[in-house]
Design an enzyme around this catalytic site. Structure first.
Site: not given
Ligand code: COS
Length: 390
Positions: A124, A127, A277, A362, A267
């Site tokens: 979860c 949101e 084709h 995802e 077909r």
């Molecule tokens: N592994 C470990 N740490 C990670 C990471 C990863 N893959 N990706 C980012 N981080 C860390 C960064 O290093 C950063 O750390 P610090 O707090 O030490 O600076 C922190 O997380 C924040 O990273 P970032 O600045 O890249 O965050 P953003 O808010 O810009 O978000 C995205 C990044 C947009 C990529 C992220 O929010 C995302 O993946 N969104 C999609 C969510 C998703 O897939 N939802 C689907 C539903 S789940 S089924």
């Protein structure tokens, strides 16, 4: 040396998953899609033969299979029906945060539940107002004595209506952005309310629900890992599960290609099977390349995890490419069928609807590109081990 040869064990695993898809999933897939039937019996059978929870380590009752092993299974089951595979595979998403960061006690109790009985767990994160922007979540968890009190609502939750327990992300420090999010295990019987089952375009046999937490109290020790480390746990989880989604997309693309090949040989137009084709041949050729390339990226992203390397970049490459490939191949398969492709009586219409979610869940195709751009422009993270940060 790069060696794409599977071990005998992996070949057997793939064959077993394929047989299961062919005998148990394919015969009912289109009917379940039409009626939105919950695949309860298939879940029980898949659990019994060991095609679920493959990622759970042996010490908690699972087989402790690798990520590549998981992808082999996911491609085959998704070839059968990606909606049913979404239901079968969702435990992998819910349990990854637990495997990554939870205490021994939580692992034993909650991973154990899934290996002892055919139960389900849900992840979860999303949101209504926080999808791609995870940090925008509003759900809160407040510490009161030896409990956490959770309030909020999560949407688009796979298996949400049937889960025994939930991995829930909530704000534990509202002012701290992504550094104020924590992850918890919330048992269903703590008072989780299932509000709404979605009526979806595709993957109609999977359950997608909204779940709410109204002053839900859980024991203090149900925090996963450290307080305020939930965002990183979520990102590390998605690094581990996106290869599986890519494998599923590859399975859809392969299924669509196979239907298109068979149909193009049957077909007849202008006096010959349409496979004669060149216009059709070129579409089939592009499908074959897309399936092959999607699988290669998927395997690479999974093998990196099996080797303990951080795979953020490859995981997004694989998920982005395979999802777009599934959409394109399924759309072109409808094209090969011509007008018949648009009719529900023919199989490819379902695949085109199912493929769409691959570009959405995802992490959308755009979020994958965002990750790819960041990782490519700032390749600082590439050398880190997979476990860095938590
Ligand atoms: N592994 C470990 N740490 C990670 C990471 C990863 N893959 N990706 C980012 N981080 C860390 C960064 O290093 C950063 O750390 P610090 O707090 O030490 O600076 C922190 O997380 C924040 O990273 P970032 O600045 O890249 O965050 P953003 O808010 O810009 O978000 C995205 C990044 C947009 C990529 C992220 O929010 C995302 O993946 N969104 C999609 C969510 C998703 O897939 N939802 C689907 C539903 S789940 S089924």
């Amino acid at each position: 040396m790069v060696d794409f040869t599977l071990t005998d064990e992996q070949k057997n695993l793939r064959e077993m998953a394929h047989d299961f898809a062919e005998k148990e999933i394919r015969p009912v897939a289109w009917e379940y899609d039409r009626d939105g039937t919950w695949p309860e019996e298939i879940i029980k059978k898949a659990w019994e033969v060991g095609l679920m929870n493959t990622h759970i380590p042996e010490e908690y009752g699972g087989p402790g299979a690798g990520y590549l092993d998981g992808c082999l299974i996911e491609e085959e089951l998704s070839w059968g029906c990606s909606g049913i595979q979404t239901s079968l595979g969702c435990n992998g998403l819910a349990t990854a945060p637990v495997v990554i960061a939870a205490s021994e006690e939580l692992k034993k109790e909650y991973l154990g539940r899934l290996t002892e009985a055919p139960l389900l767990a849900s992840f979860c994160l999303t949101e209504p107002d926080a999808g791609s922007d995870v940090s925008g979540m509003k759900t809160t968890a407040v510490r009161k004595g030896d409990k956490w009190v959770i309030n909020g609502s999560k949407c688009f939750i796979t298996n949400g209506g049937y889960a025994n327990w939930y991995t829930v992300y909530a704000k534990t420090d509202k002012e701290a952005g992504h550094r104020g999010i924590s992850a918890f295990i919330v048992p269903r019987d703590a008072g989780v309310v299932v509000d709404k089952k979605e009526d979806k375009m595709g993957q109609r046999a999977s359950n997608t629900a909204t779940v709410s937490f109204n002053d839900v109290e859980i024991p203090a020790d149900h925090l996963i890992g450290e307080e305020n480390k939930g965002f990183k746990i979520a990102m590390m989880t998605l690094d581990r599960t996106r290869p599986g989604v890519a494998a599923m997309a590859t399975g859809i693309a392969r299924a669509a290609m196979e239907f298109a090949i068979d149909y193009s040989k049957e077909r007849v137009q202008f006096g010959v099977p349409i496979a004669m084709h060149q216009a059709i041949q070129f579409m089939i050729a592009d499908m074959a390349t897309d399936v092959e390339a999607a699988r290669l990226l998927t395997w690479k992203s999974a093998v990196m995890l099996d080797q303990g390397q951080r795979n953020t970049l490859l995981s997004s490459h694989a998920k982005r490419f395979a999802a777009d490939a599934a959409m394109k191949v399924a759309t072109d398969a409808v094209q090969v069928y011509g007008g018949y492709g648009f009719i529900k009586e023919y199989p490819v219409e379902k695949l085109m609807r199912d493929a769409k979610i691959m570009q959405l869940y995802e992490g959308t195709a755009q979020i994958q590109r965002l990750v790819i751009a960041r990782e490519t422009l700032l390749p600082r993270r590439v050398e880190e081990p997979a476990t860095a940060g938590v």
